[in-house]
Design a protein around this motif. Structure first.
Motif, PDB file in Angstrom:
ATOM      1  N   VAL A  34      32.350 -12.609  42.353  1.00  0.00           N
ATOM      2  CA  VAL A  34      33.132 -13.805  42.033  1.00  0.00           C
ATOM      3  C   VAL A  34      34.612 -13.443  42.104  1.00  0.00           C
ATOM      4  O   VAL A  34      35.077 -12.563  41.378  1.00  0.00           O
ATOM      5  N   ASP A  36      38.367 -14.753  41.578  1.00  0.00           N
ATOM      6  CA  ASP A  36      39.256 -15.799  41.086  1.00  0.00           C
ATOM      7  C   ASP A  36      40.589 -15.677  41.813  1.00  0.00           C
ATOM      8  O   ASP A  36      41.253 -14.650  41.754  1.00  0.00           O
ATOM      9  N   LYS A  44      39.729 -17.767  34.649  1.00  0.00           N
ATOM     10  CA  LYS A  44      39.547 -16.316  34.570  1.00  0.00           C
ATOM     11  C   LYS A  44      38.758 -15.915  33.335  1.00  0.00           C
ATOM     12  O   LYS A  44      37.827 -15.107  33.401  1.00  0.00           O
ATOM     13  N   LEU A  47      35.029 -17.214  33.652  1.00  0.00           N
ATOM     14  CA  LEU A  47      34.246 -16.515  34.671  1.00  0.00           C
ATOM     15  C   LEU A  47      34.017 -15.056  34.301  1.00  0.00           C
ATOM     16  O   LEU A  47      32.925 -14.508  34.501  1.00  0.00           O
ATOM     17  N   LYS A  48      35.041 -14.418  33.771  1.00  0.00           N
ATOM     18  CA  LYS A  48      34.903 -13.017  33.370  1.00  0.00           C
ATOM     19  C   LYS A  48      33.857 -12.869  32.288  1.00  0.00           C
ATOM     20  O   LYS A  48      33.060 -11.926  32.298  1.00  0.00           O
ATOM     21  N   CYS A  51      30.442 -13.086  33.949  1.00  0.00           N
ATOM     22  CA  CYS A  51      30.140 -11.906  34.768  1.00  0.00           C
ATOM     23  C   CYS A  51      29.799 -10.687  33.915  1.00  0.00           C
ATOM     24  O   CYS A  51      28.962  -9.854  34.301  1.00  0.00           O
ATOM     25  N   TYR A  58      29.905  -9.198  39.784  1.00  0.00           N
ATOM     26  CA  TYR A  58      31.218  -8.552  39.723  1.00  0.00           C
ATOM     27  C   TYR A  58      32.318  -9.613  39.691  1.00  0.00           C
ATOM     28  O   TYR A  58      32.289 -10.559  40.474  1.00  0.00           O
ATOM     29  N   PHE A  59      33.267  -9.424  38.804  1.00  0.00           N
ATOM     30  CA  PHE A  59      34.413 -10.333  38.726  1.00  0.00           C
ATOM     31  C   PHE A  59      35.630  -9.648  39.336  1.00  0.00           C
ATOM     32  O   PHE A  59      35.966  -8.517  38.984  1.00  0.00           O
ATOM     33  N   ASP A  61      39.683 -10.222  39.994  1.00  0.00           N
ATOM     34  CA  ASP A  61      40.871 -10.998  39.662  1.00  0.00           C
ATOM     35  C   ASP A  61      41.903 -10.819  40.767  1.00  0.00           C
ATOM     36  O   ASP A  61      42.572  -9.790  40.858  1.00  0.00           O
TER      37      ASP A  61
END
Length: 292
Positions: A34, A36, A44, A47-48, A51, A58-59, A61
Motif C-alpha cells: 500500500v 500512500d 496515513k 492505512l498504517k 497494515c 506493507y505500508f 509512505d
C-alpha cells in the motif's frame, strides 16, 4: 511466480481500506503493498494501522505526490526488492474476485511474451451500448494521433465509438492481444516494467495505459485482455475526491496527452497547434455539457 498487489492511495482511505478488507487476504497474493502518495488527510494513520495488523501487507509512505505513475513506480520497486515476479496494480475504487487474479497470473505464466494483462471492466461510465461499457472501456487498439485525439473529445468519442474500438467479434477468443488496457486493474511483469522505466513520471494522471503498452511493445512484449472475466470499477471515484472539478481534470488530461503526443508520437508543430485548438473546444464541451 510470486505475485504482489500494489494499491496507490491519495486522500481516499475509505475506498482503499474497503478494497484491502476484501482482497488483502487472497491466497494468490504473496505480498500486498500500500503506497500512500503524500495524502494530506488522515489516510496515513488509518492505512498504517491496518497494515501493521497483517504481516503480508506493507505500508509505504511516499513523501511527495508526483502523480499516479510515480506512486505506482514506487510500489513496484518495493515489489522488486521483495522478490516479486508479477504485480497487480489496482485502483482503490475497484472490486475484483480472487479467481480473476488467478486467471491473469496463469495467463502470464503460460505466455512469456505478455507484459501486461487485464480482465474486462464493468464501469458506471456509461456511453454507447452496454457492450461498449463492458468491452470498449476495457481495452482499445494502439491509436495514432488523430484517433487518439478523437478519443479525448467527449462528443467525438461518442460519435466515432466504432472507429475507436474493436468490434464485437474481436472478443470471441478467450485471450486477445490489444493495444492498451484500462489502468484501473492490470497485471505487469516486474522486471519488464522496471526495464522500460515504468510509468513516465512526467505524466501526472492520465494516458499512462497507452504509454506503458507502447514501452512494453518496444521490448517485444504484448498487452492482452482476458475476455471471459471482469471486475467492477467505480469510474474515477478516487480521482473525483481530490479533483472535484471536471475542468481541473480536463486540464490535467490535456497536459498529459500533449506530453505523450510530443515525446512519444513525435507530432510536428502544426499538429501540436491543431491539438491545442481541439482541446479548447473540448473545454467548452466540459463547461457547457458537463462531459469528460
Amino acid at each position: 511466480m510470486k505475485l504482489a498487489l500494489v494499491v496507490l492511495n491519495y486522500n481516499d482511505a475509505d475506498n482503499t481500506l474497503k478494497l484491502l478488507g476484501s482482497v488483502a487476504d487472497y491466497a494468490v497474493f504473496d505480498k500486498v503493498i500500500v503506497v500512500d502518495n503524500a495524502s494530506n488527510d488522515d489516510s496515513k494513520v488509518r492505512l498504517k494501522s491496518f497494515c501493521e495488523k497483517n504481516e503480508k501487507v506493507y505500508f509505504v509512505d511516499n513523501h511527495e505526490n508526483k502523480g499516479y505513475g510515480a506512486g505506482n513506480n514506487v510500489g513496484i520497486r518495493v515489489a522488486k526488492d521483495l522478490g516479486m515476479d508479477l504485480v497487480l496494480i489496482a485502483n482503490p475504487d475497484t472490486d475484483f474476485e480472487e479467481r480473476v487474479v488467478k486467471v491473469l497470473k496463469s495467463a502470464m505464466e503460460k505466455n512469456e511474451d505478455i507484459g501486461i494483462c487485464a480482465p474486462l471492466v464493468e464501469t458506471n461510465d456509461v456511453y454507447g451500448s452496454r457492450e461498449n461499457v463492458l468491452k470498449g472501456a476495457s481495452c482499445w487498439p494502439m491509436r495514432d494521433f488523430l484517433h487518439s485525439l478523437a478519443e479525448n473529445g467527449p462528443i467525438c468519442r461518442r460519435i466515432f465509438t466504432k472507429a475507436l474500438h474493436y468490434d464485437r467479434n474481436f472478443y470471441n477468443a478467450k485471450i486477445r492481444k490489444v493495444g492498451a488496457v484500462l489502468g484501473a486493474l492490470l497485471m505487469v511483469r516486474v522486471d519488464a516494467f522496471i526495464k522500460v522505466g515504468g510509468y513516465d513520471e512526467k505524466m501526472f494522471l492520465y494516458g499512462e495505459e497507452d504509454l506503458l503498452s507502447k514501452k512494453m511493445e518496444g521490448i517485444g512484449l504484448k498487452t492482452a485482455v482476458i475476455t471471459g472475466y471482469k471486475y467492477k470499477h467505480i469510474h474515477s471515484a478516487s480521482i473525483k475526491k481530490s479533483l472535484k472539478s471536471l475542468y481541473s481534470r480536463q486540464k490535467i488530461r490535456e497536459e498529459s496527452t500533449m506530453y505523450f503526443y510530443k515525446n512519444y508520437l513525435k507530432i510536428n508543430p502544426l499538429w501540436q497547434i491543431f491539438a491545442k485548438v481541439f482541446f479548447a473546444f473540448v473545454r467548452l464541451e466540459v463547461i457547457i455539457f458537463g462531459l469528460l
